[in-house]
Design a protein around this motif. Structure first.
Motif, PDB file in Angstrom:
ATOM      1  N   VAL A  80      26.827  12.160 -45.558  1.00  0.00           N
ATOM      2  CA  VAL A  80      26.161  12.135 -44.046  1.00  0.00           C
ATOM      3  C   VAL A  80      27.387  12.469 -43.279  1.00  0.00           C
ATOM      4  CG1 VAL A  80      24.629  11.030 -42.637  1.00  0.00           C
ATOM      5  CG2 VAL A  80      24.042  10.835 -45.040  1.00  0.00           C
ATOM      6  N   LEU A  84      26.951  11.961 -36.429  1.00  0.00           N
ATOM      7  CA  LEU A  84      25.569  12.136 -35.948  1.00  0.00           C
ATOM      8  C   LEU A  84      25.413  10.795 -35.179  1.00  0.00           C
ATOM      9  CD1 LEU A  84      23.738  13.458 -39.179  1.00  0.00           C
ATOM     10  CD2 LEU A  84      24.300  14.597 -37.001  1.00  0.00           C
ATOM     11  N   SER A  85      24.098  10.735 -34.459  1.00  0.00           N
ATOM     12  CA  SER A  85      23.633   9.600 -33.780  1.00  0.00           C
ATOM     13  C   SER A  85      23.316   8.619 -34.903  1.00  0.00           C
ATOM     14  CB  SER A  85      22.330   9.958 -33.002  1.00  0.00           C
ATOM     15  OG  SER A  85      21.121  10.184 -33.814  1.00  0.00           O
ATOM     16  N   GLU A  88      19.806   9.316 -36.594  1.00  0.00           N
ATOM     17  CA  GLU A  88      19.832  10.203 -37.658  1.00  0.00           C
ATOM     18  C   GLU A  88      20.700   9.887 -38.978  1.00  0.00           C
ATOM     19  OE1 GLU A  88      20.082  14.473 -34.999  1.00  0.00           O
ATOM     20  OE2 GLU A  88      21.881  13.160 -34.909  1.00  0.00           O
ATOM     21  N   ARG A  89      21.464   9.026 -38.590  1.00  0.00           N
ATOM     22  CA  ARG A  89      22.427   8.434 -39.923  1.00  0.00           C
ATOM     23  C   ARG A  89      21.610   7.706 -40.684  1.00  0.00           C
ATOM     24  NH1 ARG A  89      27.152   5.503 -37.431  1.00  0.00           N
ATOM     25  NH2 ARG A  89      26.131   5.800 -35.363  1.00  0.00           N
ATOM     26  N   GLY A  91      18.348   7.712 -40.813  1.00  0.00           N
ATOM     27  CA  GLY A  91      17.420   8.532 -41.530  1.00  0.00           C
ATOM     28  C   GLY A  91      18.102   9.194 -42.795  1.00  0.00           C
ATOM     29  N   ARG A  92      19.078   9.989 -42.526  1.00  0.00           N
ATOM     30  CA  ARG A  92      19.427  10.773 -43.653  1.00  0.00           C
ATOM     31  C   ARG A  92      20.221   9.774 -45.003  1.00  0.00           C
ATOM     32  NH1 ARG A  92      22.232  16.163 -41.314  1.00  0.00           N
ATOM     33  NH2 ARG A  92      20.799  16.747 -39.513  1.00  0.00           N
ATOM     34  N   TYR A 187      14.325   2.521 -43.994  1.00  0.00           N
ATOM     35  CA  TYR A 187      14.711   2.751 -42.452  1.00  0.00           C
ATOM     36  C   TYR A 187      14.383   1.901 -41.686  1.00  0.00           C
ATOM     37  CZ  TYR A 187      15.054   5.608 -38.250  1.00  0.00           C
ATOM     38  OH  TYR A 187      15.379   5.732 -36.942  1.00  0.00           O
ATOM     39  N   SER A 191      17.466  -0.264 -39.746  1.00  0.00           N
ATOM     40  CA  SER A 191      17.455  -0.139 -38.347  1.00  0.00           C
ATOM     41  C   SER A 191      17.595  -1.374 -37.716  1.00  0.00           C
ATOM     42  CB  SER A 191      16.189   0.659 -37.869  1.00  0.00           C
ATOM     43  OG  SER A 191      16.404   1.998 -38.309  1.00  0.00           O
TER      44      SER A 191
END
Length: 213
Positions: A80, A84-85, A88-89, A91-92, A187, A191
Protein backbone atom coordinates in the motif's frame (compact mmCIF):
# COMPACT_ATOMS: atom_id res chain seq x y z
CA UNK A 1 33.22 -29.78 -13.52
CA UNK A 2 31.79 -31.55 -10.47
CA UNK A 3 29.67 -28.59 -9.26
CA UNK A 4 27.06 -28.61 -12.05
CA UNK A 5 25.56 -32.03 -11.20
CA UNK A 6 25.35 -31.01 -7.51
CA UNK A 7 23.57 -27.80 -8.47
CA UNK A 8 21.27 -29.78 -10.73
CA UNK A 9 20.41 -32.22 -7.94
CA UNK A 10 19.78 -29.35 -5.54
CA UNK A 11 17.48 -27.68 -8.06
CA UNK A 12 15.57 -30.92 -8.64
CA UNK A 13 15.25 -31.48 -4.89
CA UNK A 14 13.94 -27.96 -4.42
CA UNK A 15 11.46 -28.48 -7.24
CA UNK A 16 10.31 -31.77 -5.71
CA UNK A 17 9.78 -30.11 -2.31
CA UNK A 18 7.78 -27.38 -4.01
CA UNK A 19 5.61 -29.94 -5.84
CA UNK A 20 4.99 -31.80 -2.58
CA UNK A 21 4.14 -28.60 -0.71
CA UNK A 22 1.79 -27.51 -3.51
CA UNK A 23 0.07 -30.90 -3.35
CA UNK A 24 -0.27 -30.54 0.42
CA UNK A 25 -1.80 -27.07 0.01
CA UNK A 26 -4.20 -28.37 -2.65
CA UNK A 27 -5.42 -31.19 -0.40
CA UNK A 28 -5.92 -28.82 2.52
CA UNK A 29 -7.80 -26.37 0.28
CA UNK A 30 -10.01 -29.30 -0.76
CA UNK A 31 -10.97 -29.81 2.89
CA UNK A 32 -8.44 -32.45 4.00
CA UNK A 33 -7.04 -30.64 7.04
CA UNK A 34 -4.83 -33.61 7.99
CA UNK A 35 -3.96 -35.39 4.74
CA UNK A 36 -1.84 -38.52 5.02
CA UNK A 37 1.59 -38.94 3.51
CA UNK A 38 0.06 -41.39 1.06
CA UNK A 39 -2.51 -38.79 -0.08
CA UNK A 40 0.11 -36.07 -0.41
CA UNK A 41 2.52 -38.26 -2.37
CA UNK A 42 -0.25 -39.41 -4.70
CA UNK A 43 -1.40 -35.82 -5.31
CA UNK A 44 2.19 -34.73 -5.97
CA UNK A 45 2.88 -37.66 -8.28
CA UNK A 46 5.86 -38.86 -6.26
CA UNK A 47 6.58 -41.94 -4.16
CA UNK A 48 6.23 -41.86 -0.40
CA UNK A 49 9.96 -42.55 -0.25
CA UNK A 50 10.60 -39.37 -2.24
CA UNK A 51 8.36 -37.46 0.15
CA UNK A 52 10.31 -38.64 3.20
CA UNK A 53 13.62 -38.08 1.42
CA UNK A 54 12.68 -34.40 1.22
CA UNK A 55 10.83 -33.98 4.53
CA UNK A 56 11.92 -35.93 7.59
CA UNK A 57 8.46 -35.98 9.21
CA UNK A 58 4.98 -34.45 9.02
CA UNK A 59 6.02 -31.49 11.15
CA UNK A 60 8.79 -30.49 8.75
CA UNK A 61 6.38 -31.03 5.85
CA UNK A 62 3.80 -28.74 7.46
CA UNK A 63 6.47 -26.12 8.12
CA UNK A 64 7.68 -26.40 4.52
CA UNK A 65 4.12 -26.05 3.27
CA UNK A 66 3.65 -22.92 5.40
CA UNK A 67 6.82 -21.43 3.87
CA UNK A 68 5.57 -22.27 0.39
CA UNK A 69 2.23 -20.59 1.08
CA UNK A 70 4.08 -17.52 2.34
CA UNK A 71 6.23 -17.42 -0.80
CA UNK A 72 3.10 -17.54 -2.97
CA UNK A 73 1.57 -14.76 -0.88
CA UNK A 74 4.71 -12.62 -1.13
CA UNK A 75 4.84 -13.05 -4.91
CA UNK A 76 1.36 -11.54 -5.23
CA UNK A 77 1.88 -8.83 -2.61
CA UNK A 78 1.53 -5.20 -3.70
CA UNK A 79 2.46 -2.74 -0.91
CA UNK A 80 0.00 0.00 0.00
CA UNK A 81 1.29 3.46 -0.87
CA UNK A 82 2.39 5.06 2.44
CA UNK A 83 1.76 8.55 1.01
CA UNK A 84 -2.02 8.03 0.90
CA UNK A 85 -4.29 9.58 3.51
CA UNK A 86 -4.76 7.71 6.77
CA UNK A 87 -8.29 6.62 5.88
CA UNK A 88 -7.17 5.34 2.47
CA UNK A 89 -4.23 3.46 3.96
CA UNK A 90 -6.41 1.81 6.59
CA UNK A 91 -9.00 0.86 3.98
CA UNK A 92 -6.50 -0.65 1.58
CA UNK A 93 -4.62 -2.37 4.38
CA UNK A 94 -7.85 -3.98 5.63
CA UNK A 95 -8.86 -5.10 2.14
CA UNK A 96 -5.39 -6.54 1.65
CA UNK A 97 -5.38 -8.38 4.99
CA UNK A 98 -8.87 -9.77 4.32
CA UNK A 99 -7.72 -11.18 0.99
CA UNK A 100 -4.61 -12.73 2.52
CA UNK A 101 -6.48 -14.24 5.45
CA UNK A 102 -9.17 -15.71 3.23
CA UNK A 103 -6.52 -17.34 1.05
CA UNK A 104 -4.65 -18.56 4.12
CA UNK A 105 -7.73 -19.84 5.97
CA UNK A 106 -7.60 -23.57 5.06
CA UNK A 107 -3.88 -23.85 5.83
CA UNK A 108 -4.30 -21.81 9.02
CA UNK A 109 -7.06 -24.15 10.22
CA UNK A 110 -4.83 -27.15 9.52
CA UNK A 111 -1.94 -25.51 11.39
CA UNK A 112 -4.20 -24.73 14.37
CA UNK A 113 -4.79 -28.46 14.82
CA UNK A 114 -1.10 -29.34 14.92
CA UNK A 115 0.52 -26.21 16.39
CA UNK A 116 0.18 -27.18 20.10
CA UNK A 117 2.42 -30.16 19.39
CA UNK A 118 4.70 -28.57 16.77
CA UNK A 119 7.65 -26.30 17.67
CA UNK A 120 8.13 -25.58 13.95
CA UNK A 121 4.58 -24.29 13.56
CA UNK A 122 4.86 -22.29 16.78
CA UNK A 123 7.96 -20.60 15.39
CA UNK A 124 6.17 -20.03 12.09
CA UNK A 125 3.38 -18.23 13.96
CA UNK A 126 5.89 -15.98 15.73
CA UNK A 127 7.52 -15.14 12.40
CA UNK A 128 4.15 -14.31 10.84
CA UNK A 129 3.27 -12.01 13.73
CA UNK A 130 6.62 -10.26 13.30
CA UNK A 131 5.89 -9.78 9.60
CA UNK A 132 2.51 -8.24 10.43
CA UNK A 133 4.18 -5.93 12.92
CA UNK A 134 6.85 -4.77 10.50
CA UNK A 135 4.33 -4.14 7.72
CA UNK A 136 2.09 -2.13 10.06
CA UNK A 137 4.99 -0.04 11.35
CA UNK A 138 6.11 0.73 7.79
CA UNK A 139 2.65 1.71 6.53
CA UNK A 140 1.67 3.81 9.53
CA UNK A 141 5.08 5.29 10.34
CA UNK A 142 3.71 8.85 10.28
CA UNK A 143 1.16 8.05 12.97
CA UNK A 144 3.69 6.18 15.11
CA UNK A 145 6.56 8.66 15.00
CA UNK A 146 5.07 11.08 17.55
CA UNK A 147 4.45 8.36 20.17
CA UNK A 148 6.92 7.36 22.84
CA UNK A 149 8.37 3.86 22.61
CA UNK A 150 5.92 2.31 25.06
CA UNK A 151 2.86 3.76 23.33
CA UNK A 152 4.24 2.82 19.91
CA UNK A 153 4.77 -0.77 21.02
CA UNK A 154 1.32 -0.95 22.60
CA UNK A 155 -0.43 0.35 19.50
CA UNK A 156 1.53 -1.95 17.20
CA UNK A 157 0.75 -5.02 19.30
CA UNK A 158 -2.94 -4.09 19.40
CA UNK A 159 -2.95 -3.72 15.62
CA UNK A 160 -1.17 -7.07 15.16
CA UNK A 161 -3.75 -8.82 17.34
CA UNK A 162 -6.52 -7.18 15.31
CA UNK A 163 -5.05 -8.10 11.91
CA UNK A 164 -3.97 -11.66 12.79
CA UNK A 165 -5.66 -14.90 11.72
CA UNK A 166 -7.01 -15.62 15.22
CA UNK A 167 -9.16 -12.48 15.17
CA UNK A 168 -10.24 -13.07 11.56
CA UNK A 169 -11.24 -16.62 12.45
CA UNK A 170 -13.35 -15.27 15.33
CA UNK A 171 -15.15 -12.89 13.00
CA UNK A 172 -15.64 -15.34 10.13
CA UNK A 173 -16.04 -18.74 11.80
CA UNK A 174 -17.38 -18.04 15.28
CA UNK A 175 -19.45 -14.92 14.65
CA UNK A 176 -20.14 -16.07 11.07
CA UNK A 177 -19.79 -12.60 9.58
CA UNK A 178 -19.61 -12.29 5.79
CA UNK A 179 -16.23 -11.19 4.49
CA UNK A 180 -17.35 -7.60 3.81
CA UNK A 181 -18.66 -7.15 7.34
CA UNK A 182 -15.59 -8.76 8.91
CA UNK A 183 -13.43 -6.37 6.88
CA UNK A 184 -15.54 -3.45 8.09
CA UNK A 185 -14.98 -4.53 11.70
CA UNK A 186 -11.25 -4.68 11.04
CA UNK A 187 -11.37 -1.20 9.51
CA UNK A 188 -13.35 0.23 12.43
CA UNK A 189 -11.01 -1.28 15.02
CA UNK A 190 -7.80 -0.10 13.36
CA UNK A 191 -9.29 3.35 12.73
CA UNK A 192 -10.19 3.65 16.41
CA UNK A 193 -6.74 2.52 17.51
CA UNK A 194 -4.91 4.92 15.24
CA UNK A 195 -7.22 7.86 15.94
CA UNK A 196 -7.08 7.37 19.72
CA UNK A 197 -3.31 7.27 19.74
CA UNK A 198 -3.09 10.22 17.36
CA UNK A 199 -5.19 12.21 19.81
CA UNK A 200 -2.99 10.99 22.65
CA UNK A 201 0.12 12.12 20.83
CA UNK A 202 -1.47 15.51 20.17
CA UNK A 203 -2.41 15.95 23.82
CA UNK A 204 1.07 14.96 24.93
CA UNK A 205 2.58 17.49 22.54
CA UNK A 206 0.23 20.26 23.75
CA UNK A 207 0.99 19.46 27.38
CA UNK A 208 4.71 19.59 26.68
CA UNK A 209 4.39 23.00 25.03
CA UNK A 210 2.38 24.32 27.99
CA UNK A 211 5.07 23.15 30.40
CA UNK A 212 7.76 24.84 28.34
CA UNK A 213 5.83 28.09 28.24
Amino acid sequence: MSEAPVDGRAARAQRTRQIIADAHIALINDGELRPSAKQIAARAGVSQRALWDNFKDMESLMAGTARRQLAIQDADFIPVNPDLSLAERIGRYCDQRAGMLEALAPLARAADIQRPFSPALQENLRENLQRIRMAFEALFARELEDLDSAERAELTLAACATADWANWQLLRDQLQLPRAQATAVLYRTLSALLDTHRQYAGNQSNNQRKKQS
